[in-house]
Design an enzyme around this catalytic site. Structure first.
Site, mmCIF file in Angstrom:
data_model
loop_
_atom_site.group_PDB
_atom_site.id
_atom_site.type_symbol
_atom_site.label_atom_id
_atom_site.label_comp_id
_atom_site.label_asym_id
_atom_site.label_seq_id
_atom_site.Cartn_x
_atom_site.Cartn_y
_atom_site.Cartn_z
ATOM 1 N N LYS A 296 0.845 -1.187 0.000
ATOM 2 C CA LYS A 296 0.000 0.000 0.000
ATOM 3 C C LYS A 296 0.885 1.243 0.000
ATOM 4 O O LYS A 296 2.005 1.232 0.517
ATOM 5 C CB LYS A 296 -0.901 -0.029 1.239
ATOM 6 C CG LYS A 296 -1.980 1.030 1.277
ATOM 7 C CD LYS A 296 -2.856 0.826 2.503
ATOM 8 C CE LYS A 296 -3.975 1.834 2.576
ATOM 9 N NZ LYS A 296 -4.871 1.587 3.731
ATOM 10 N N SER A 371 -9.474 1.612 2.218
ATOM 11 C CA SER A 371 -8.556 2.448 1.478
ATOM 12 C C SER A 371 -7.426 1.675 0.801
ATOM 13 O O SER A 371 -6.613 2.287 0.097
ATOM 14 C CB SER A 371 -7.948 3.486 2.437
ATOM 15 O OG SER A 371 -7.220 2.847 3.470
ATOM 16 N N SER A 395 -10.287 -0.868 6.042
ATOM 17 C CA SER A 395 -9.498 -0.568 4.850
ATOM 18 C C SER A 395 -8.832 -1.786 4.236
ATOM 19 O O SER A 395 -8.382 -1.730 3.090
ATOM 20 C CB SER A 395 -8.427 0.478 5.185
ATOM 21 O OG SER A 395 -9.030 1.697 5.530
#
Length: 546
Positions: A296, A371, A395
């Site tokens: 990420k 996310s 997320s």
């Protein structure tokens, strides 16, 4: 004297007290929200405040105060305020604002609303609020609350920003920074494409990876490599059937294709080819030897920017690798890509004003969730076999669900967060968790077994030195599992209810004991604990990032 009618929002009432000392003597209302204006003669500091009083000073006093300061002209639009703020009596008061997307923190009341450049507008268009509940919009009890009961927020407003858009010069600066970031990404992709083509031509004397990739094993194709599970891939790498170069370049080919279709990358990790050369010189092969891993965007890699979709962090490349990246490299992994996220990681959507939106590989008209958006999309399309994300309010779990992969949210502080870019560094009550994302559960187990090692505990002493408990994991003893079907705040969808019922039946059939429990004080936990601590600074930190 009768109270004058309220002034429309955004206009200045003539005759207001002009000095900083006299500002405390005036109060008023504006529209439905109960907002009053105060200001100075220079026009450099004027604030929008929530006041309890609904009376303006008398006309005589306004005329007197104005004459004392020598004000002879009528206030005009040149006195546009550079700041706008709201104050409340307590940050922990219940929020009764209507959040878009069923409570999404990236909705219309958030700093990420509707545009990457638009900041929180304090919900002035809907001053009275209620939360969307199981039966639609419902009040949370007590009288309806106006804007004055909302948390304190101070926002920069310059000129045309009152209408929700930044000044033209500022916008051009932001667009130039975003263009540079996208240009750097394109440069990295072009270099990676040239490196992949050179590898097939130089080392294997072929032009396309679909042809045999190993002269010693002509039955192995590039497509067969990316279709292997993580357990199968690590076994072949340990045995020497496959070499790390073949695996990494095969996956890099898939990454380039996935970026064209889904727009799921923010950059390639600098030195990923050098990592392959260092693996050949190592005598010890870790459990993740030769495995390409994506991260990420918030995970810091040396020389790479972790912008988190914000313009402020675009000029701050990481000075060193995060602890998790160091551990992955020590275990033999090749960290090669960083994936896209929503702006400031505070949305269940998948876009930011720098790198754009990421598409769902199952349906390009849908969102992959957030996310950890790009991570889930990259793994689901087969371009990455293992990745790492972060989770605060879903997320990891939501993107994994949206894209049809597996994700694991660890307990807070189970994995080191040193070197992971924090958005709210001072939030201690509600902390983010790190966790792996992969195609199957066995891959998650292998990743956790590799991460919970002595190297992690040495680099970050704050992590509890508890290695992976294989005995407990492989134990066949029946478990006592607690569950709930609804939290009383959001009603689950029929498909979610069906999944819960099927899971309950399968677990009970396997001999496990399931115990149903209710969720207590859900409103207190949501408003007082989560929002009261998560946004205790009045979103000042997020405002600075944006």
């Amino acid at each position: 004297m009768a109270t004058p009618p309220p002034a429309p929002h955004g206009r200045r009432r003539r005759g207001l007290p002009s000095s900083e000392a006299d500002r405390n003597h005036s109060a008023g209302t504006s529209g439905e929200a109960g907002l009053g204006f105060t200001g100075t003669t220079s026009g450099t500091h004027r604030k929008l405040r929530c006041r309890g009083s609904t009376h303006w000073p008398s006309r005589r006093k306004r005329r007197f105060w104005g004459s004392r300061q020598g004000r002879t002209r009528k206030p005009s639009r040149r006195d546009a305020p550079p700041t706008r703020s709201a104050s409340i009596s307590s940050v922990a008061k219940r929020w009764r604002c209507r959040l878009a997307h069923g409570g999404d923190p990236g909705g219309s009341c958030s700093p990420l609303a509707s545009s990457g450049h638009r900041l929180w507008d304090l919900g002035l268009r809907s001053p009275v609020a209620s939360w969307p509940g199981p039966r639609g919009s419902r009040s949370l009890g007590g009288p309806e609350v106006a804007i004055a009961d909302w948390p304190s927020v101070s926002l920069p407003v310059q000129g045309s920003q009152l209408s929700g858009s930044p000044p033209l010069a500022w916008r051009k600066v932001l667009e130039a920074k975003a263009a540079r970031a996208r240009g750097l990404l394109e440069q990295q992709l072009c270099q990676a494409k040239a490196a992949v083509q050179n590898f097939w031509q130089k080392h294997l004397n072929i032009c396309h990876p679909d042809i045999f990739v190993s002269p010693q094993h002509p039955n192995i194709h590039a497509e067969s490599i990316v279709c292997l599970s993580l357990l199968e891939l690590t076994q072949k790498l340990q045995e020497g059937v496959l070499c790390p170069e073949l695996v990494v370049y095969s996956y890099m080919e898939q990454v380039l294709q996935a970026q064209k279709e889904l727009n799921c990358l923010t950059g390639l990790v600098p030195g990923w080819e050098q990592q392959l050369q260092e693996l050949q010189q190592r005598l010890h092969r870790g459990p993740l030897y030769g495995v390409p891993i994506s991260l990420k965007d918030s995970y810091q890699c040396q020389g790479q920017v972790s912008s988190c979709g914000t313009f402020t962090l675009l000029d701050s490349p990481a000075m060193e690798d995060s602890v998790i990246v160091k551990v992955l490299k020590s275990q033999g992994a090749v960290v090669f890509a960083k994936t896209n996220i929503p702006q400031a990681m505070m949305s269940y959507n998948s876009g930011n004003p720098i790198f754009g939106n990421t598409l769902n590989p199952k349906n390009h008209k849908r969102s992959p969730g957030g996310s950890s958006s790009g991570e889930a999309a990259l793994i689901a399309t087969g371009a990455s076999i293992l990745g790492l994300g972060t989770d605060l309010g879903g997320s990891i779990r939501l993107p994994a669900s949206f894209c049809g992969i597996c994700g694991f949210k660890t307990t807070s502080a189970r994995l080191s967060s040193k070197g992971v870019t924090p958005i709210l560094s001072g939030a201690k009550l509600v902390t983010s968790s790190l966790g792996p994302m992969a195609r199957d559960v066995d891959s998650l187990v292998l990743c956790m077994r590799a991460l919970l090692c002595d190297e992690l505990f040495r680099l970050d002493p704050t992590v509890p030195p508890l290695p992976f408990n294989d005995q407990l994991y492989s134990c066949s003893k029946p478990l006592r599992i607690g569950y709930y079907e609804s939290n009383g705040f959001f009603e689950p969808l029929p498909c979610m209810k069906r999944a819960m019922q099927q899971s309950q039946e399968l677990l009970e059939r396997a001999g496990h004991q399931l115990i149903h429990f209710p969720v207590l004080q859900i409103e207190y936990m949501t408003f007082e604990l989560f929002y009261g601590s998560f946004m205790a600074d009045g979103m000042e930190t997020i405002r600075e990032l944006l």
